[in-house]
Design a protein around this motif. Structure first.
Motif, mmCIF file in Angstrom:
data_model
loop_
_atom_site.group_PDB
_atom_site.id
_atom_site.type_symbol
_atom_site.label_atom_id
_atom_site.label_comp_id
_atom_site.label_asym_id
_atom_site.label_seq_id
_atom_site.Cartn_x
_atom_site.Cartn_y
_atom_site.Cartn_z
ATOM 1 N N PRO A 264 0.807 -1.231 0.000
ATOM 2 C CA PRO A 264 0.000 0.000 0.000
ATOM 3 C C PRO A 264 0.841 1.284 0.000
ATOM 4 O O PRO A 264 0.356 2.352 -0.340
ATOM 5 C CB PRO A 264 -0.821 -0.104 1.296
ATOM 6 C CG PRO A 264 -0.829 -1.550 1.615
ATOM 7 C CD PRO A 264 0.462 -2.113 1.134
ATOM 8 N N TRP B 92 -2.979 9.172 -8.052
ATOM 9 C CA TRP B 92 -3.220 8.744 -6.660
ATOM 10 C C TRP B 92 -4.683 8.933 -6.269
ATOM 11 O O TRP B 92 -5.254 8.110 -5.562
ATOM 12 C CB TRP B 92 -2.283 9.479 -5.685
ATOM 13 C CG TRP B 92 -0.913 8.878 -5.738
ATOM 14 C CD1 TRP B 92 0.219 9.451 -6.209
ATOM 15 C CD2 TRP B 92 -0.551 7.539 -5.349
ATOM 16 N NE1 TRP B 92 1.277 8.575 -6.154
ATOM 17 C CE2 TRP B 92 0.826 7.390 -5.621
ATOM 18 C CE3 TRP B 92 -1.244 6.451 -4.818
ATOM 19 C CZ2 TRP B 92 1.521 6.208 -5.379
ATOM 20 C CZ3 TRP B 92 -0.561 5.268 -4.571
ATOM 21 C CH2 TRP B 92 0.806 5.152 -4.836
ATOM 22 N N ILE C 123 -6.514 5.903 -7.900
ATOM 23 C CA ILE C 123 -6.291 4.536 -7.388
ATOM 24 C C ILE C 123 -6.480 4.439 -5.876
ATOM 25 O O ILE C 123 -6.940 3.428 -5.374
ATOM 26 C CB ILE C 123 -4.899 3.986 -7.808
ATOM 27 C CG1 ILE C 123 -3.761 4.881 -7.296
ATOM 28 C CG2 ILE C 123 -4.815 3.809 -9.298
ATOM 29 C CD1 ILE C 123 -2.372 4.324 -7.593
ATOM 30 N N LYS C 124 -6.164 5.539 -5.158
ATOM 31 C CA LYS C 124 -6.197 5.438 -3.696
ATOM 32 C C LYS C 124 -7.518 5.932 -3.109
ATOM 33 O O LYS C 124 -8.074 5.317 -2.205
ATOM 34 C CB LYS C 124 -5.042 6.283 -3.137
ATOM 35 C CG LYS C 124 -4.735 5.977 -1.703
ATOM 36 C CD LYS C 124 -3.466 6.675 -1.287
ATOM 37 C CE LYS C 124 -3.236 6.501 0.186
ATOM 38 N NZ LYS C 124 -2.013 7.157 0.612
ATOM 39 N N LYS D 102 -10.388 4.418 -5.694
ATOM 40 C CA LYS D 102 -10.136 2.961 -5.799
ATOM 41 C C LYS D 102 -10.535 2.424 -7.173
ATOM 42 O O LYS D 102 -11.218 1.417 -7.304
ATOM 43 C CB LYS D 102 -10.848 2.208 -4.676
ATOM 44 C CG LYS D 102 -10.365 2.638 -3.309
ATOM 45 C CD LYS D 102 -10.986 1.845 -2.206
ATOM 46 C CE LYS D 102 -10.497 2.368 -0.863
ATOM 47 N NZ LYS D 102 -11.180 1.827 0.267
ATOM 48 N N SER E 5 -3.789 -0.306 -10.951
ATOM 49 C CA SER E 5 -5.073 -0.657 -10.317
ATOM 50 C C SER E 5 -4.830 -0.974 -8.851
ATOM 51 O O SER E 5 -3.810 -1.588 -8.508
ATOM 52 C CB SER E 5 -5.670 -1.905 -10.959
ATOM 53 O OG SER E 5 -5.576 -1.818 -12.342
ATOM 54 N N PRO E 6 -5.772 -0.600 -7.984
ATOM 55 C CA PRO E 6 -5.628 -1.000 -6.581
ATOM 56 C C PRO E 6 -5.997 -2.482 -6.439
ATOM 57 O O PRO E 6 -6.864 -2.970 -7.153
ATOM 58 C CB PRO E 6 -6.661 -0.111 -5.861
ATOM 59 C CG PRO E 6 -7.663 0.240 -6.907
ATOM 60 C CD PRO E 6 -6.969 0.219 -8.237
ATOM 61 N N ILE F 245 -7.416 -1.414 0.634
ATOM 62 C CA ILE F 245 -6.332 -1.543 -0.347
ATOM 63 C C ILE F 245 -5.204 -2.424 0.213
ATOM 64 O O ILE F 245 -4.624 -2.118 1.259
ATOM 65 C CB ILE F 245 -5.804 -0.139 -0.728
ATOM 66 C CG1 ILE F 245 -6.899 0.617 -1.490
ATOM 67 C CG2 ILE F 245 -4.534 -0.248 -1.561
ATOM 68 C CD1 ILE F 245 -6.548 2.027 -1.880
ATOM 69 N N TYR G 78 -0.946 -2.379 -4.940
ATOM 70 C CA TYR G 78 -1.280 -1.913 -6.294
ATOM 71 C C TYR G 78 -0.609 -2.805 -7.331
ATOM 72 O O TYR G 78 0.457 -3.372 -7.085
ATOM 73 C CB TYR G 78 -0.794 -0.469 -6.492
ATOM 74 C CG TYR G 78 -1.429 0.489 -5.516
ATOM 75 C CD1 TYR G 78 -2.694 1.017 -5.747
ATOM 76 C CD2 TYR G 78 -0.761 0.843 -4.338
ATOM 77 C CE1 TYR G 78 -3.287 1.876 -4.840
ATOM 78 C CE2 TYR G 78 -1.351 1.697 -3.412
ATOM 79 C CZ TYR G 78 -2.607 2.217 -3.671
ATOM 80 O OH TYR G 78 -3.203 3.048 -2.775
#
Ligand code: ADP
Length: 386
Positions: free
Chosen positions: A38, A81, A84-85, A88, A112-113, A121, A124
């Motif tokens: 993560p 970020w 993806i973070k 998600k 991709s997460p 999460i 990645y």
């Protein structure tokens, strides 16, 4: 969590475990493939990462992708970020990186997460495809087209000038219908050639970053009225029902009118072009928070599922266009997308079998930013175009 993902990765990627199908597949893959924890620390990298970046797997594992990255603007990484973070979701884009020997390369990247069943999460997954060679070939192709198109301009100006001169002759009115039809055909062909040359020049200008952007405060409703008026010839020819549904309280925004005209004109003329005779085209414009939403809808041809991912590609023409022998050059949507990107907006579409297509784009209310360049766009001719 970090332990979990590393553990999974250790299980699946033991380099001595030749019988593991995942291991075999990822080691044989041509594209770069990494798994991170993560905190973006790399816990697995396939051999393609070492081949493409020039770093050894020992240097890569435990490090972060910034080892070969970090060259893009702050906004690029922020958006990545955020996607993806926070959201998600998958992030995809084109990225410039640097190999260990200092050489820069361009990749298509998808990150991709990896989510657990509770949507947390775990880490990645990132894949990269080195497209540096494609880019170089594209550049050579663009340079070649640019030279050819510049050469076409002079004879085209000659043809147009002669046509105008001819129409001005006193005897013109005495020509037979057949002779007048021939002149009309000549004019149409010259308009098509003009539009092809213009869009090729425009695409070259936008790609080279030499395009001037000169925003002016614009009343969108009036602006769209003017463009629709220019298309009346085509609308009448095909007996299209044309509906405008433009919100009355849109704010005036700063737009480069020449550029945005080409964007709207391309989408509108496509809607007319891909409509059946007596079809319906609707333009809807409204404000939602900080964006102006545009929708251009037709009830004509749809775009088949297998081709939908390609329609914004340069020179791509769909089977619908070919089957129905609809003229075009496959550049309209590529150009439209490039303009929307300059404006800081987004463009997408929906299409339903036998129901037609809807093209959407947004422009930020904050307007466009001025850019100093040395060329502006050449407008396409719209009267009676389709
Ligand atoms: P073209 O010159 O072929 O119209 P574009 O770049 O404008 O090139 O569009 C690319 C392809 O997308 C077209 O060839 C056609 O297959 C499809 N397309 C674009 N607009 C529409 C539309 N409104 N309805 C159906 N298909 C469309």
């Amino acid at each position: 969590m970090a332990k979990e993902i590393s553990q999974i990765v250790i299980d699946i990627s033991k380099r001595t475990d030749g019988g593991n199908p995942f291991h075999r597949a990822s080691e044989s893959a041509f594209n770069h493939f990494i798994i991170t924890d993560p905190d973006a620390k790399i816990v697995y990298a396939n051999p393609a990462v070492a081949r493409i970046t020039g770093y050894s797997l020992e240097e890569i594992i435990g490090n972060r992708p910034s080892l070969w990255g970090g060259l893009m603007g702050k906004e690029f990484y922020q958006e990545m970020w955020n996607t993806i973070k926070i959201k998600k979701q998958n992030f995809s884009g084109e990225i410039t990186n640097r190999r260990k020997n200092g050489e820069e390369y361009v990749s298509k990247v998808i990150v991709s997460p990896i989510l657990d069943e509770k949507h947390k999460i775990l880490g990645y997954i990132g894949t990269e495809e080195d497209i540096t060679l494609h880019k170089e070939i594209d550049k050579l192709q663009s340079d070649f087209i640019s030279v050819a198109v510049h050469q076409l301009q002079t004879p085209l100006t000659g043809i147009n000038w002669s046509l105008e001169l001819f129409k001005g002759f006193e005897d013109f009115a005495n020509l037979s219908d057949q002779q007048k039809d021939a002149i009309e055909m000549l004019e149409k062909s010259s308009d098509h050639l003009h539009d092809l040359v213009s869009i090729l020049l425009n695409v070259g200008r936008i790609e080279s970053g030499r395009l001037t952007v000169k925003p002016e405060l614009t009343n969108i409703k009036e602006f769209v009225d003017i463009i629709s008026e220019e298309l009346q010839g085509s609308i009448k020819n095909k007996e299209i029902e044309f509906i405008k549904d433009v919100s009355d309280d849109l704010p005036e925004i700063n737009l480069d009118r020449k550029l945005v005209r080409e964007l709207i004109a391309n989408l509108l003329s496509n809607a007319i072009k891909y409509s059946h005779p007596k079809g319906k085209v609707v333009v809807k414009i409204s404000q939602e928070e900080n964006d102006i939403y545009f929708l251009i809808e037709d009830n004509g041809l749809d775009i088949t599922k297998d081709q939908q991912h390609r329609i914004f590609d340069k020179f791509f023409r769909g089977d619908n266009a070919r089957k129905e022998q609809i003229s075009g050059n496959g550049l309209g949507l590529y150009f439209a997308k490039s303009i929307v990107e300059i404006c800081g907006g987004k463009i997408w579409f929906e299409t339903v079998e036998n129901k037609g297509s809807k093209f959407f784009f947004t422009l930020p209310v904050s307007g466009m930013e001025e850019r100093k360049g040395d060329v502006s766009v050449t407008p396409m001719r719209l009267n009676g175009q389709v």
